[in-house]
Each structure stands twice: as C-alpha cells, then as structure tokens.
Design an enzyme around this catalytic site. Structure first.
Site, PDB file in Angstrom:
ATOM      1  N   HIS A 150      13.342  35.991 -32.544  1.00 20.01           N
ATOM      2  CA  HIS A 150      12.091  36.174 -33.280  1.00 20.01           C
ATOM      3  C   HIS A 150      11.137  35.001 -33.206  1.00 20.01           C
ATOM      4  O   HIS A 150      10.048  35.052 -33.780  1.00 20.01           O
ATOM      5  CB  HIS A 150      12.379  36.436 -34.761  1.00 20.01           C
ATOM      6  CG  HIS A 150      12.851  37.823 -35.041  1.00 20.01           C
ATOM      7  ND1 HIS A 150      11.995  38.853 -35.353  1.00 20.01           N
ATOM      8  CD2 HIS A 150      14.080  38.360 -35.031  1.00 20.01           C
ATOM      9  CE1 HIS A 150      12.688  39.953 -35.542  1.00 20.01           C
ATOM     10  NE2 HIS A 150      13.967  39.681 -35.352  1.00 20.01           N
TER      11      HIS A 150
ATOM     12  N   LYS B 259      -0.228  36.514 -44.911  1.00 18.13           N
ATOM     13  CA  LYS B 259       1.022  36.316 -44.181  1.00 18.13           C
ATOM     14  C   LYS B 259       1.659  35.058 -44.734  1.00 18.13           C
ATOM     15  O   LYS B 259       1.034  34.348 -45.520  1.00 18.13           O
ATOM     16  CB  LYS B 259       0.773  36.171 -42.676  1.00 18.13           C
ATOM     17  CG  LYS B 259      -0.378  35.188 -42.348  1.00 18.13           C
ATOM     18  CD  LYS B 259      -0.690  35.147 -40.864  1.00 18.13           C
ATOM     19  CE  LYS B 259      -1.484  36.314 -40.362  1.00 18.13           C
ATOM     20  NZ  LYS B 259      -0.814  37.076 -39.322  1.00 18.13           N
ATOM     21  N   ARG B 260       2.909  34.754 -44.354  1.00 14.85           N
ATOM     22  CA  ARG B 260       3.509  33.505 -44.813  1.00 14.85           C
ATOM     23  C   ARG B 260       2.606  32.316 -44.487  1.00 14.85           C
ATOM     24  O   ARG B 260       1.907  32.321 -43.483  1.00 14.85           O
ATOM     25  CB  ARG B 260       4.895  33.312 -44.162  1.00 14.85           C
ATOM     26  CG  ARG B 260       5.995  34.126 -44.814  1.00 14.85           C
ATOM     27  CD  ARG B 260       6.135  33.835 -46.293  1.00 14.85           C
ATOM     28  NE  ARG B 260       6.509  32.462 -46.510  1.00 14.85           N
ATOM     29  CZ  ARG B 260       7.739  32.028 -46.730  1.00 14.85           C
ATOM     30  NH1 ARG B 260       8.734  32.884 -46.792  1.00 14.85           N
ATOM     31  NH2 ARG B 260       7.979  30.755 -46.921  1.00 14.85           N
TER      32      ARG B 260
ATOM     33  N   LYS C 155       0.309  29.503 -38.169  1.00 17.16           N
ATOM     34  CA  LYS C 155      -0.530  30.659 -38.459  1.00 17.16           C
ATOM     35  C   LYS C 155      -1.974  30.250 -38.780  1.00 17.16           C
ATOM     36  O   LYS C 155      -2.867  31.074 -38.871  1.00 17.16           O
ATOM     37  CB  LYS C 155       0.064  31.466 -39.611  1.00 17.16           C
ATOM     38  CG  LYS C 155       1.385  32.173 -39.251  1.00 17.16           C
ATOM     39  CD  LYS C 155       1.986  32.881 -40.450  1.00 17.16           C
ATOM     40  CE  LYS C 155       3.290  33.601 -40.179  1.00 17.16           C
ATOM     41  NZ  LYS C 155       3.149  34.904 -39.497  1.00 17.16           N
TER      42      LYS C 155
ATOM     43  N   THR D  33       3.322  41.632 -37.213  1.00 15.13           N
ATOM     44  CA  THR D  33       3.264  43.063 -37.509  1.00 15.13           C
ATOM     45  C   THR D  33       2.128  43.337 -38.479  1.00 15.13           C
ATOM     46  O   THR D  33       1.642  44.462 -38.563  1.00 15.13           O
ATOM     47  CB  THR D  33       4.585  43.569 -38.119  1.00 15.13           C
ATOM     48  OG1 THR D  33       4.958  42.703 -39.201  1.00 15.13           O
ATOM     49  CG2 THR D  33       5.688  43.627 -37.083  1.00 15.13           C
TER      50      THR D  33
ATOM     51  N   LYS E 170      -0.590  46.656 -38.905  1.00 14.08           N
ATOM     52  CA  LYS E 170      -0.936  47.376 -40.141  1.00 14.08           C
ATOM     53  C   LYS E 170      -2.450  47.441 -40.318  1.00 14.08           C
ATOM     54  O   LYS E 170      -3.006  48.475 -40.700  1.00 14.08           O
ATOM     55  CB  LYS E 170      -0.313  46.683 -41.358  1.00 14.08           C
ATOM     56  CG  LYS E 170       1.196  46.567 -41.332  1.00 14.08           C
ATOM     57  CD  LYS E 170       1.685  45.599 -42.425  1.00 14.08           C
ATOM     58  CE  LYS E 170       3.110  45.153 -42.189  1.00 14.08           C
ATOM     59  NZ  LYS E 170       3.494  43.966 -42.979  1.00 14.08           N
TER      60      LYS E 170
HETATM   61  C1  LIG Z   1       3.791  42.737 -42.658  1.00 17.68           C
HETATM   62  C2  LIG Z   1       4.087  41.704 -43.643  1.00 17.68           C
HETATM   63  C3  LIG Z   1       4.318  40.389 -43.235  1.00 17.68           C
HETATM   64  C4  LIG Z   1       4.213  39.967 -41.790  1.00 17.68           C
HETATM   65  O1  LIG Z   1       2.865  39.617 -41.513  1.00 17.68           O
HETATM   66  P1  LIG Z   1       2.454  38.814 -40.204  1.00 17.68           P
HETATM   67  O2  LIG Z   1       0.965  38.810 -40.261  1.00 17.68           O
HETATM   68  O3  LIG Z   1       2.962  39.606 -39.053  1.00 17.68           O
HETATM   69  O4  LIG Z   1       3.040  37.467 -40.306  1.00 17.68           O
HETATM   70  C5  LIG Z   1       4.583  39.438 -44.193  1.00 17.68           C
HETATM   71  N1  LIG Z   1       4.624  39.754 -45.495  1.00 17.68           N
HETATM   72  C6  LIG Z   1       4.392  40.999 -45.937  1.00 17.68           C
HETATM   73  C7  LIG Z   1       4.437  41.275 -47.407  1.00 17.68           C
HETATM   74  C8  LIG Z   1       4.122  42.016 -45.024  1.00 17.68           C
HETATM   75  O5  LIG Z   1       3.902  43.263 -45.466  1.00 17.68           O
END
Ligand SMILES: *Cc1c(COP(=O)(O)O)cnc(C)c1O
Length: 752
Positions: free
Chosen positions: A310, A491-492, A497, A598, A602
């Site tokens: 990952h 995101k985290r 990032k 991911t 979304k």
């Molecule tokens: C989808 C999702 C992530 C992953 O987000 P990335 O932008 O791909 O890092 C992290 N936290 C939550 C709550 C999510 O739904």
C-alpha cells in the site's frame, strides 16, 4: 408479517410514538432477521481477507440498501412522522480503521458479498478504535472513541482460540459482523478480542500502561509506537490477529474434511499491507504440528498467501528487531529463521533480498514477497514504481508474482446511500443496470450536451451543498455559502498529502484579497483529517489551518470571498456529507507518494472535478475523463524520484527565488497568526518548509495556485463546468470495487 407489524412488535408500541433510539434498535433487529434469511455464501475455495483495519462506517443505511428495503423503511417512517436519517444518526460509527487502507478493506467486503464470493474478513475488535479527534486552542487532542455499545452491529460468538506469547497464553473470543451484499451474498467479518480487556486502564487522553497485554491488547488501533513497549504491543496485536485467523482457517478446513496438504485449492489469504505478515510463519507452524514437513508447509503457505503493498513511504515499511519478536513470538523464530535461510541460500549474491538484515531486523514485506504467490500494487503508477524502483530486486526475481489491482470503492455507500438524488437521476436516465455493472454509467455520455440534464445535475449539486452547509453550521458552528466554490481536502493529515500546500495557497488568496484582487468567485476550502498522535508536523499543519480559519472567517472583508473550515474528527459519516457537496476534489499529493487514493474516486463519482497531481489513481482518472475534464499540475513522479535520487531539491532556493512563495511562508509567523496561535508550532512549521520540506511543497506551490485559479474561473462557465461534472460521473464506473474484486478473483484467488 409486514415490515410495520414486525417493527411494531419489536417496539411494543406504534412507530409514531417511538423514539429515534428505540426505532434504531428495532431496525437493527429487523436487519439481523432479514440478513439471516439469506444463506451464507459457500464455495469450494474460501478467501480470508486479513487486515488490521476495517473502516466500515455506520451499518444501518447500507444494510437497508443492500437488503433492498431502504425505500420501504424510509416511507414507513415518513408516514409516521419519523426520519430515517435521524434514526440512522443514532448509530455510533465503528472506529476500526484509520484511513484509505481500512476503507478499502470495507469496500472490498461489500463487493465480495455482492459478487457472492466465498470470502470473510478477519481483524481485531478495538475497544476505542483509533482515537477521537477534538480541537481546543486550535490544536488536535486525542480521546478514546467509545463506539462499542450494547446495541452495536457485532455479535458475540463462542468461538475461542488459545494464543501463546512466550510463557503466557490468552484465550481469544470471536465477534461477528454480518456482511450483506447488494441484493445477494452474505459473508462475515470476524473480529477477535479478549474477555479480559480493562477499559479503565486508559487514564489521560489515550495513554495507558502498555505492558499488561491481557488488559490492553485491543484497546486501540495503532497504539503509540514511539517507545519499545509500544512497538512490542503492535507485535502482540499483529500476532494475536493472525494466530486467530490461522486457527480459524484450520478449524474450518478440518470441519469441511479438506486435506490440509491441499490447502491452496481451498484457501486464499489476502495480506492487506504488512500488519498480517506473521500469518505466514504461524500457518507454517500449525501445519508442521499437523505432521507436515517445514519444506512442504512453506510451499503450501506460499500457494495460499497473496500480499498487497500500500505504500512506498520508507517509514511505513515495517521491520521488527529480532529481539522484539523473540520476546513476543519465540516459537515463530525458528520458522522465520528457516524461511530466511531458504532466501539466503537461493539468493546469496543479493543481501537486499534477505528477510533478516545485517542489523537483525525482520523485514515484513520481504517475508511476504518471498512466501506469497502474488504481490500487487494498488494503482497502475504505484505498481510501476514498485516494479522498477522500490521493489526492483524482487521484481527481477519474481516477475510473475507482480500484478496491479487498481483500488475501487463501493457505489452502494458512496453514491446510493450518500447521494440518493444523483443515484435517482442516473437511474431515470439510463435505467438500473449501472447498479449491477458500473461500467454502464458510460451511457450517461449520451447526455453530455443535454442542457436539461446538465441543469438537473447542477441542481442536485447545489442541494447537496446546502445540506452540507447546514451540517457544517450545526456541527462546526461555521457559516458557509453554497454559492461559493467548495474545494474539499479531506484525508489523513500527512506531509506527503500536502495539506500545507493548500494552506499556503489560502494565505496567498488572503493576501490577494487584502490587496483588492478578488477571486473570480468566493471560495470555501473544507479540510478534514486526523494526524497521528506522535506526528508533530502533521499536527502543526492542523494548527496552521485552524489559525487561518479563525483569522479569515472573522475578517469582515476577506470572509466575503474566502472561508476555511477544518472538520473535527473526520470520519466516514462526515465524508458521506461533504463528498457529495464538492465542486473541486483536492488530490494534491507529491507525485509518486500516494499509492492510489480512494477519496479521489468518491469525489469523481459524485460529480466533483479533480484538482490534482499526476499521482496514484489520479493518473487513471485523467486517462478516463481526458485532460480537458481534470485540472492537473506539478512535477511528474519521474522528476520527483529523480530529485530524491540526486538530492536535487532545496526548499530554501524556492523560498529565496520567489517573492510570492516567500511572502506566503513568512506569513505563517506574521503578527496576525501569532496572535491566534502557538509561536513555537508556527515557527517549527515555517522552519520545516524553508529548510527541509521533505515532500516538496514549495516545488509545486506556484503551479498549484495558478491552476486552481483557472479552475475557479472556469467554474463561472456553468455549461462548461456541468459538462465536466457529467463526464466525471459517466467515466467513474471503472472505480467500482466490484471491478477490483472481480480482478482479484480472476488473477489471484480463483474462488470460482
Ligand atoms: C476514503 C476515505 C479515506 C481515504 O481518502 P484518501 O483521499 O484516499 O486518502 C480516508 N478517510 C475516510 C473517512 C474515507 O472515507
């Protein structure tokens, strides 16, 4: 019995007079009944998806959709003056994951069940999850996330296994969660725990005595590992997880009467990142106990196991000191040693392949690559980098093991549940086929010049923005204007990032507005994300954003053009509200560093346009929508990798050379911000950006600002923008996790 009769019976009163909490419990019981009417998926071969995280989100709404009764329940509640949304709000969100990796595992379970594949998840039941994030004084604080309750989605079983750590043996207990697929399929997520956990061990914040394993083992996901006890605890957790998984597998194989020597015909194990890697020596150990030779057992396990990588971030590749493993799992050491010996003999000319390195550290990913039959990356670019850079020596020896599986998301949660308006519009236009085969969304392209359709799409987006604005007003106490452009960056929190780049651009906008240069349209930047408790820089970035939020939202002039919101405790439930409301999806990681992402998928599915680097799955989004339907910027992954290899990036040169960059970075310690924030945190962040900036923020900052300005300008052209939205939705079918799981099964698991 009708739905109404069943609910009334469970409530012992009529629906109209029941509270939301009572209705939630009644619906939970109803869902359990309906789920149990579906037989568990079976098959000749079974998958065990082992993962330290399953970020599954709230279950009620998703289960109603998958059981095909959402509409019926919704209407019945409405008829009685109740709201399903409010009832669903009674459920605590399970806190069993951290970010993308855990969410991926959850989407995969949904698709495995939906495709009626024979596969279960295996993980741990963390009492307090990761942690709950609170903001005080513009800073992150961590407190236990008390999500477990009497009426939660987990069912206690009487399945227990002994797990031995050196001289102590503990008894586990398995809890089950039903995974019900869309319209068909029913599998399980098995979460293991100890009966002896003592929640009162947690005193201040999230700190606790890390030495009492029987009492603390499953208190938290990823307990602080900045000291030795913390690292030992992680190894205890990992071994506990995989020993239970291995014992469950052997028990089920024996019950089915299968020959353990033929295990590869009947069992597939997917190792989600390196946390479950000890399943390899543990399964070998158990097979040896069954009378199989070490050599044969190693061969069988290799045929069973497959590994997903990952990340290429060095700090995330686990390696444990032998002395630690010796303490926690002494009985595995001869096996790990034997596995390493096999490698040393086979590849004596290349020490980079050794499982145990010269410093006596055990490299978990290397264990996985030697003793799995499949190694996969999670997006095309990521897999390419693994093959040709990070894992090159392994690719050279095991080319046939390497394969790509671009990540995906379940459209049940990330469209049908969170954006029923858009899902409904799609069905009105092209029928229901897309729900079973997401590639059918492509048929929306037929409408890409249809003004009525584009206007409707725009109205739905507007409606979701209004809903999100109300939510943010209620939960965060911030007023935002749905007329403004919503740029969403959730995101985290991590330097790679580059939330700090977005924050620097906010400073740039702020100064522009102060100087009378207004953006083409007001902008609202929405952030959300947790920082790891020991990650000082990520916490400093949160601090900067919260200080900017305070400064900007309270400035009578600037706030007319710019607003900043940092959502507290970003989680799945909050994602479900803000993602459908996004105009611009911020995916601005340093190229080569985001394995896939991911979140980007979304947003695309919900009609946001991506503003991103050519990183991870953004590259595949760009290829699908075409360069005219995405905003990309920044240096390429090849250029970035070259800069790392040559030590060619020096942040201070960018700072010195550009007046504009300099003024943004300098502003971090301006009087305005220091009046609000913490001097030393702001100064440390600024110092880091000038003198270290490991993830090259300043490299891409100016390009980012100018491309973002173009995007905001283009937003004014509604015909153009809504067409971009439509193309993004229409081309997002590839990112259904049903597609991803179909590929895993076709290439790795062979369950059918
Ligand atoms: C989808 C999702 C992530 C992953 O987000 P990335 O932008 O791909 O890092 C992290 N936290 C939550 C709550 C999510 O739904």
């Amino acid at each position: 019995m009708t739905l109404e009769e069943s609910l009334t019976g469970k409530l012992g009163k009529n629906i109209a007079s029941a509270s939301d909490a009572e209705l939630y419990r009644a619906l939970l019981a109803y869902v359990k009944e309906k789920t149990n009417e579906r037989p568990l998926t079976t098959g000749n071969k079974k998958l065990y998806y082992i993962s330290a995280e399953f970020l599954i989100g709230r279950q009620l709404g998703k289960n109603l959709i998958n059981l095909g009764i959402y509409k019926e329940v919704n209407e019945l509640l409405e008829k009685n003056g109740k709201s399903l949304a409010k009832v669903a709000d009674e459920e605590m969100e399970p806190s069993l994951g951290n970010g993308g990796l855990g969410r991926l595992a959850a989407c995969f379970l949904d698709s495995i069940a939906t495709l009626d594949l024979n596969g279960d998840g295996v993980g741990l039941r963390y009492h307090f999850g990761l942690f709950k994030q609170e903001f005080r004084n513009h800073k992150q604080y961590e407190v236990p996330d008390r999500w477990l309750s009497e009426d939660c989605c987990l069912t206690k079983t009487d399945v227990c296994f002994p797990v031995t750590f050196g001289k102590t043996t503990v008894m586990s207990r398995m809890y089950d969660l039903d995974v019900v697929g869309f319209k068909k399929g029913h599998t399980k997520l098995h979460l293991f725990d100890l009966d002896t956990i003592d929640e009162n061990l947690v005193k201040e914040g999230i700190s606790f005595d890390k030495t009492q394993i029987e009492k603390n083992l499953t208190l938290f996901l990823y307990p602080d590992d900045s000291d030795k006890d913390g690292q030992l605890l992680r190894i205890y957790q990992q071994y506990f997880m995989v020993s239970n998984a291995a014992q469950l597998i052997i028990k089920e194989q024996k019950e089915l009467g299968h020959d353990l020597r033929r295990m590869a015909d009947h069992v597939a194990i997917q190792i989600n990142d390196t946390h479950p890697s000890l399943v390899i020596p543990e399964l070998i150990r158990l097979l040896i106990k069954e009378g199989i030779s070490f050599r044969d057992a190693a061969g069988i396990v290799t045929g069973v196991c497959a590994y997903t990588n990952h990340t290429i971030l060095a700090e995330a590749l686990e390696k444990w000191p032998m002395s630690y493993l010796n303490k926690v799992v002494p009985h595995l050491m001869p096996i790990i040693g034997g596995l390493d010996f096999g490698v040393v003999c086979a590849y004596h000319d290349n020490h980079n392949l050794n499982i145990i390195d010269g410093e006596g550290k055990v490299h978990m990913a290397r264990l996985d690559m030697h003793y799995s039959h499949s190694v996969n990356g999670v997006a095309a670019l990521h897999t390419k980098i693994l093959k040709h850079q990070e894992l090159r020596p392994f690719f050279e020896n095991y080319a046939e093991k390497f394969n790509n599986k671009t990540n995906g998301i379940t459209f049940r949660r990330w469209l049908m549940l969170c954006n029923p308006e858009l899902a409904g519009m799609i069905t009105d236009l092209i029928g229901e086929d897309w729900m079973y085969n997401a590639a059918e969304l492509e048929r929306l392209m037929y409408f890409h010049n249809d003004e009525g359709v584009l206007r409707h799409l725009d109205e739905i987006k507007r409606h979701k923005k209004e809903e999100a604005a109300l939510f943010i007003k209620e939960k965060e106490g911030v007023d935002i204007d749905p007329e403004s452009v919503f740029c969403i960056h959730v995101k985290r929190m991590h330097e790679y990032k580059r939330q700090q780049m977005n924050a620097l651009n906010i400073i740039y906008e702020y100064m522009n507005i102060k100087n009378g240069n207004y953006p083409a349209r007001p902008i609202t930047v929405i952030f959300g994300g947790k920082a790891a408790p020991a990650y000082y820089m990520a916490k400093n970035v949160i601090h900067l954003i919260l200080c900017l939020q305070q400064l900007i939202n309270n400035d009578p002039v600037v706030s007319r053009y710019l607003k900043v919101v940092m959502l507290q405790n970003y989680n799945i439930s909050k994602a479900e509200v803000v993602i459908p409301a996004a105009d611009i999806s911020e995916q601005i990681s340093l190229a080569s560093k985001e394995a896939s992402g991911t979140g980007n998928m979304k947003f695309m599915l919900n009609g946001a346009v991506t503003l991103g680097t050519n990183d991870g799955a953004n590259v595949e989004i760009r290829d699908l929508v075409g360069i005219e339907n995405i905003y990309t910027f920044g240096k390429s992954s090849d250029e970035v990798i070259n800069l790392y290899n040559t030590n060619g990036y020096h942040a201070i040169d960018f700072y010195n050379r550009s007046e504009s960059i300099r003024s943004c970075v300098d502003f971090i310690t301006s009087d305005e911000l220091r009046r609000i924030g913490d001097d030393s945190m702001l100064r440390d962040l600024q110092d880091n950006l000038k003198n270290k900036d490991w993830f090259m923020t300043l490299l891409d900052l100016e390009h980012y600002s100018s491309v973002k300005e173009t995007a905001v300008f283009d937003y004014q052209n509604r015909a153009k923008w809504t067409r971009m939205m439509l193309v993004n939705v229409a081309r997002s079918g590839f990112f259904s996790s049903d597609r991803t799981i179909t590929e895993y099964d076709r290439d790795i698991w062979h369950l059918r």
